[in-house]
Design a protein around this motif. Structure first.
Motif, PDB file in Angstrom:
ATOM      1  N   ALA A  87     -33.380  22.022  49.623  1.00  0.00           N
ATOM      2  CA  ALA A  87     -33.597  20.581  49.800  1.00  0.00           C
ATOM      3  C   ALA A  87     -32.689  20.092  50.919  1.00  0.00           C
ATOM      4  O   ALA A  87     -31.609  20.647  51.144  1.00  0.00           O
ATOM      5  CB  ALA A  87     -33.277  19.837  48.514  1.00  0.00           C
ATOM      6  N   VAL A  88     -33.131  19.061  51.608  1.00  0.00           N
ATOM      7  CA  VAL A  88     -32.292  18.438  52.635  1.00  0.00           C
ATOM      8  C   VAL A  88     -31.883  17.030  52.229  1.00  0.00           C
ATOM      9  O   VAL A  88     -31.035  16.422  52.874  1.00  0.00           O
ATOM     10  CB  VAL A  88     -32.982  18.418  54.023  1.00  0.00           C
ATOM     11  CG1 VAL A  88     -33.206  19.834  54.530  1.00  0.00           C
ATOM     12  CG2 VAL A  88     -34.273  17.634  53.986  1.00  0.00           C
ATOM     13  N   ILE A  89     -32.506  16.522  51.154  1.00  0.00           N
ATOM     14  CA  ILE A  89     -32.184  15.187  50.688  1.00  0.00           C
ATOM     15  C   ILE A  89     -32.485  15.080  49.196  1.00  0.00           C
ATOM     16  O   ILE A  89     -33.342  15.785  48.668  1.00  0.00           O
ATOM     17  CB  ILE A  89     -32.976  14.108  51.472  1.00  0.00           C
ATOM     18  CG1 ILE A  89     -32.419  12.719  51.192  1.00  0.00           C
ATOM     19  CG2 ILE A  89     -34.460  14.185  51.175  1.00  0.00           C
ATOM     20  CD1 ILE A  89     -32.918  11.657  52.142  1.00  0.00           C
ATOM     21  N   GLY A  90     -31.745  14.197  48.545  1.00  0.00           N
ATOM     22  CA  GLY A  90     -32.010  13.862  47.154  1.00  0.00           C
ATOM     23  C   GLY A  90     -32.250  12.369  47.080  1.00  0.00           C
ATOM     24  O   GLY A  90     -31.610  11.599  47.804  1.00  0.00           O
ATOM     25  N   GLU A  91     -33.171  11.958  46.224  1.00  0.00           N
ATOM     26  CA  GLU A  91     -33.510  10.543  46.149  1.00  0.00           C
ATOM     27  C   GLU A  91     -33.973  10.162  44.757  1.00  0.00           C
ATOM     28  O   GLU A  91     -34.275  11.015  43.938  1.00  0.00           O
ATOM     29  CB  GLU A  91     -34.586  10.192  47.176  1.00  0.00           C
ATOM     30  CG  GLU A  91     -35.890  10.926  46.980  1.00  0.00           C
ATOM     31  CD  GLU A  91     -36.880  10.706  48.105  1.00  0.00           C
ATOM     32  OE1 GLU A  91     -36.504  10.214  49.170  1.00  0.00           O
ATOM     33  OE2 GLU A  91     -38.049  11.046  47.899  1.00  0.00           O
ATOM     34  N   VAL A  92     -34.016   8.857  44.530  1.00  0.00           N
ATOM     35  CA  VAL A  92     -34.559   8.316  43.284  1.00  0.00           C
ATOM     36  C   VAL A  92     -36.017   7.964  43.544  1.00  0.00           C
ATOM     37  O   VAL A  92     -36.312   7.159  44.426  1.00  0.00           O
ATOM     38  CB  VAL A  92     -33.778   7.067  42.830  1.00  0.00           C
ATOM     39  CG1 VAL A  92     -34.396   6.476  41.577  1.00  0.00           C
ATOM     40  CG2 VAL A  92     -32.314   7.408  42.596  1.00  0.00           C
ATOM     41  N   PHE A  93     -36.912   8.577  42.788  1.00  0.00           N
ATOM     42  CA  PHE A  93     -38.337   8.291  42.933  1.00  0.00           C
ATOM     43  C   PHE A  93     -38.670   6.957  42.288  1.00  0.00           C
ATOM     44  O   PHE A  93     -39.483   6.198  42.792  1.00  0.00           O
ATOM     45  CB  PHE A  93     -39.157   9.424  42.313  1.00  0.00           C
ATOM     46  CG  PHE A  93     -40.631   9.257  42.465  1.00  0.00           C
ATOM     47  CD1 PHE A  93     -41.246   9.464  43.681  1.00  0.00           C
ATOM     48  CD2 PHE A  93     -41.405   8.896  41.385  1.00  0.00           C
ATOM     49  CE1 PHE A  93     -42.611   9.307  43.825  1.00  0.00           C
ATOM     50  CE2 PHE A  93     -42.777   8.736  41.513  1.00  0.00           C
ATOM     51  CZ  PHE A  93     -43.380   8.942  42.738  1.00  0.00           C
ATOM     52  N   GLY A  94     -38.021   6.662  41.153  1.00  0.00           N
ATOM     53  CA  GLY A  94     -38.248   5.394  40.471  1.00  0.00           C
ATOM     54  C   GLY A  94     -37.601   5.368  39.106  1.00  0.00           C
ATOM     55  O   GLY A  94     -37.187   6.396  38.584  1.00  0.00           O
ATOM     56  N   CYS A  95     -37.499   4.174  38.551  1.00  0.00           N
ATOM     57  CA  CYS A  95     -36.935   3.970  37.209  1.00  0.00           C
ATOM     58  C   CYS A  95     -37.852   3.050  36.422  1.00  0.00           C
ATOM     59  O   CYS A  95     -38.557   2.231  36.999  1.00  0.00           O
ATOM     60  CB  CYS A  95     -35.541   3.352  37.297  1.00  0.00           C
ATOM     61  SG  CYS A  95     -34.312   4.382  38.114  1.00  0.00           S
ATOM     62  N   THR A  96     -37.813   3.183  35.099  1.00  0.00           N
ATOM     63  CA  THR A  96     -38.677   2.398  34.234  1.00  0.00           C
ATOM     64  C   THR A  96     -37.991   2.093  32.909  1.00  0.00           C
ATOM     65  O   THR A  96     -37.107   2.840  32.480  1.00  0.00           O
ATOM     66  CB  THR A  96     -40.006   3.131  33.960  1.00  0.00           C
ATOM     67  OG1 THR A  96     -40.840   2.315  33.138  1.00  0.00           O
ATOM     68  CG2 THR A  96     -39.790   4.468  33.277  1.00  0.00           C
ATOM     69  N   THR A  97     -38.427   1.024  32.287  1.00  0.00           N
ATOM     70  CA  THR A  97     -37.951   0.707  30.943  1.00  0.00           C
ATOM     71  C   THR A  97     -38.801   1.411  29.889  1.00  0.00           C
ATOM     72  O   THR A  97     -38.456   1.395  28.716  1.00  0.00           O
ATOM     73  CB  THR A  97     -37.981  -0.818  30.690  1.00  0.00           C
ATOM     74  OG1 THR A  97     -39.303  -1.306  30.927  1.00  0.00           O
ATOM     75  CG2 THR A  97     -36.995  -1.543  31.584  1.00  0.00           C
ATOM     76  N   SER A  98     -39.890   2.052  30.299  1.00  0.00           N
ATOM     77  CA  SER A  98     -40.742   2.827  29.381  1.00  0.00           C
ATOM     78  C   SER A  98     -40.180   4.236  29.270  1.00  0.00           C
ATOM     79  O   SER A  98     -40.569   5.132  30.020  1.00  0.00           O
ATOM     80  CB  SER A  98     -42.179   2.871  29.890  1.00  0.00           C
ATOM     81  OG  SER A  98     -42.719   1.581  29.970  1.00  0.00           O
ATOM     82  N   VAL A  99     -39.258   4.425  28.363  1.00  0.00           N
ATOM     83  CA  VAL A  99     -38.572   5.710  28.213  1.00  0.00           C
ATOM     84  C   VAL A  99     -39.426   6.652  27.372  1.00  0.00           C
ATOM     85  O   VAL A  99     -39.783   6.318  26.238  1.00  0.00           O
ATOM     86  CB  VAL A  99     -37.186   5.508  27.556  1.00  0.00           C
ATOM     87  CG1 VAL A  99     -36.490   6.841  27.347  1.00  0.00           C
ATOM     88  CG2 VAL A  99     -36.326   4.573  28.399  1.00  0.00           C
ATOM     89  N   PRO A 100     -39.767   7.831  27.903  1.00  0.00           N
ATOM     90  CA  PRO A 100     -40.530   8.800  27.111  1.00  0.00           C
ATOM     91  C   PRO A 100     -39.739   9.217  25.870  1.00  0.00           C
ATOM     92  O   PRO A 100     -38.510   9.314  25.912  1.00  0.00           O
ATOM     93  CB  PRO A 100     -40.703   9.990  28.060  1.00  0.00           C
ATOM     94  CG  PRO A 100     -40.449   9.453  29.427  1.00  0.00           C
ATOM     95  CD  PRO A 100     -39.497   8.317  29.260  1.00  0.00           C
ATOM     96  N   SER A 101     -40.435   9.486  24.776  1.00  0.00           N
ATOM     97  CA  SER A 101     -39.771   9.819  23.508  1.00  0.00           C
ATOM     98  C   SER A 101     -38.878  11.054  23.631  1.00  0.00           C
ATOM     99  O   SER A 101     -37.861  11.155  22.957  1.00  0.00           O
ATOM    100  CB  SER A 101     -40.794  10.008  22.400  1.00  0.00           C
ATOM    101  OG  SER A 101     -41.675  11.061  22.729  1.00  0.00           O
ATOM    102  N   TYR A 102     -39.245  12.014  24.487  1.00  0.00           N
ATOM    103  CA  TYR A 102     -38.426  13.222  24.614  1.00  0.00           C
ATOM    104  C   TYR A 102     -37.101  12.960  25.334  1.00  0.00           C
ATOM    105  O   TYR A 102     -36.224  13.809  25.317  1.00  0.00           O
ATOM    106  CB  TYR A 102     -39.203  14.347  25.289  1.00  0.00           C
ATOM    107  CG  TYR A 102     -39.739  14.005  26.663  1.00  0.00           C
ATOM    108  CD1 TYR A 102     -38.955  14.109  27.808  1.00  0.00           C
ATOM    109  CD2 TYR A 102     -41.054  13.590  26.806  1.00  0.00           C
ATOM    110  CE1 TYR A 102     -39.461  13.811  29.057  1.00  0.00           C
ATOM    111  CE2 TYR A 102     -41.568  13.295  28.046  1.00  0.00           C
ATOM    112  CZ  TYR A 102     -40.767  13.402  29.171  1.00  0.00           C
ATOM    113  OH  TYR A 102     -41.271  13.093  30.396  1.00  0.00           O
TER     114      TYR A 102
END
Length: 107
Positions: A87-102
């Motif tokens: 990899a040449v970069i790390g990033e945040v794709f997105g965040c949500t308040t809908s947290v998966p149960s796992y």
């Protein structure tokens, strides 16, 4: 009126957002991503997708992360993402308040 509502819904402040503040390529198969998560309601846990990208822009690794509920509206985090190639970069794709149960914290 409907157009105004759609515009407001689309461009209003989101409930949660995440943005990368840095990254560190650890090896040919991992990258550490530093990021900040902002949430309107710190009493709610959120989930973020953090990823690594290669020189050609392809996604080479992805990880879902639980940001637990707490007292802070803004929180800094660091996540290591395993990658299938360098990899040449790390990033945040997105965040949500809908947290998966796992991703829920164990009781």
């Amino acid at each position: 009126m409907i157009i105004a509502f759609i515009g407001w819904k689309q461009f209003a402040d989101p409930e949660v957002s995440g943005s990368a503040t840095g990254h560190d390529v650890l090896s040919s198969n991992s990258v550490a991503v530093l990021y900040t998560v902002n949430r309107k309601n710190p009493d709610e846990a959120v989930a973020c997708v953090v990823r690594g990208r290669a020189q050609d822009g392809a996604e080479v690794g992805r990880r879902e992360v639980l940001i637990p509920a707490g007292d802070e509206v803004q929180i800094g985090a660091r996540t290591v993402v395993q990658t299938s190639r360098p990899a040449v970069i790390g990033e945040v794709f997105g965040c949500t308040t809908s947290v998966p149960s796992y991703l829920q914290a164990e009781e």
